[in-house]
Write an enzyme that holds these catalytic residues in place. Sequence first.
Site, PDB file in Angstrom:
ATOM      1  N   TYR A   1      -7.706  -4.405  -5.425  1.00 17.36           N
ATOM      2  CA  TYR A   1      -7.588  -4.093  -6.849  1.00 17.36           C
ATOM      3  C   TYR A   1      -8.679  -3.118  -7.269  1.00 17.36           C
ATOM      4  O   TYR A   1      -8.426  -2.169  -8.010  1.00 17.36           O
ATOM      5  CB  TYR A   1      -7.668  -5.378  -7.684  1.00 17.36           C
ATOM      6  CG  TYR A   1      -6.573  -6.357  -7.357  1.00 17.36           C
ATOM      7  CD1 TYR A   1      -5.285  -6.165  -7.839  1.00 17.36           C
ATOM      8  CD2 TYR A   1      -6.820  -7.462  -6.553  1.00 17.36           C
ATOM      9  CE1 TYR A   1      -4.266  -7.068  -7.530  1.00 17.36           C
ATOM     10  CE2 TYR A   1      -5.811  -8.362  -6.241  1.00 17.36           C
ATOM     11  CZ  TYR A   1      -4.535  -8.155  -6.732  1.00 17.36           C
ATOM     12  OH  TYR A   1      -3.539  -9.034  -6.414  1.00 17.36           O
TER      13      TYR A   1
ATOM     14  N   CYS B   1       3.417  -4.175  -4.534  1.00 20.06           N
ATOM     15  CA  CYS B   1       2.247  -4.921  -4.994  1.00 20.06           C
ATOM     16  C   CYS B   1       1.762  -5.901  -3.928  1.00 20.06           C
ATOM     17  O   CYS B   1       0.609  -6.347  -3.980  1.00 20.06           O
ATOM     18  CB  CYS B   1       2.542  -5.620  -6.313  1.00 20.06           C
ATOM     19  SG  CYS B   1       3.991  -6.677  -6.302  1.00 20.06           S
TER      20      CYS B   1
ATOM     21  N   GLU C   1       5.622  -5.221   7.879  1.00 20.14           N
ATOM     22  CA  GLU C   1       5.267  -3.814   7.801  1.00 20.14           C
ATOM     23  C   GLU C   1       4.336  -3.408   8.938  1.00 20.14           C
ATOM     24  O   GLU C   1       4.478  -2.333   9.504  1.00 20.14           O
ATOM     25  CB  GLU C   1       4.646  -3.495   6.441  1.00 20.14           C
ATOM     26  CG  GLU C   1       5.664  -3.569   5.324  1.00 20.14           C
ATOM     27  CD  GLU C   1       5.102  -3.246   3.962  1.00 20.14           C
ATOM     28  OE1 GLU C   1       3.869  -3.046   3.827  1.00 20.14           O
ATOM     29  OE2 GLU C   1       5.904  -3.185   3.009  1.00 20.14           O
TER      30      GLU C   1
END
Length: 161
Positions: free
Chosen positions: A90, A121, A148
């Site tokens: 973040y 996200c 991924e």
Amino acid sequence: MCLVRAGDVVVALSFDGYGPHLRAYLDRYFPATEPEFNDAGSEPARRLAAYFEGDLAAIEAIETSPHGTPFQQQVWALLRTIPAGDVTTYSQLAQRMGNPLSTRAVGAANGRNPIAIIHPCHRVIGASNALTGYAGGLDRKRWLLDHERAHSLSPSGPLFA
């Protein structure tokens, strides 16, 4: 999952199906019209299926139109620049936005992301490199990241043990 679109433009993608969070979002931004749901033959649905089959780049071409504040829009657009198989924090996102003091606001915007996976996200983790909250659940976040990493061009194994 619930894929919501206007034509071939994705306006929402949710893990909770047509639940209260999605309904509130749709009621707020689409009060006069009913978007289309889960058409497996649509281009976005085909691209999402290809992503789950290992073609991680398939979702990059999906056009989206999330509704939110200008700040949220900026955060959500920045999410799409995080490469599949990578993660960021973040605070790193806040720095990339040019406002390093906005870490909490970035986290809040990330939590309100109406388009899961396509606006990834799940690729945002805590400052200590720990998995942090995810609307789809931490198990799903871990699965997406591992998926991924396994299908990226330079996989280095599961990110989290």
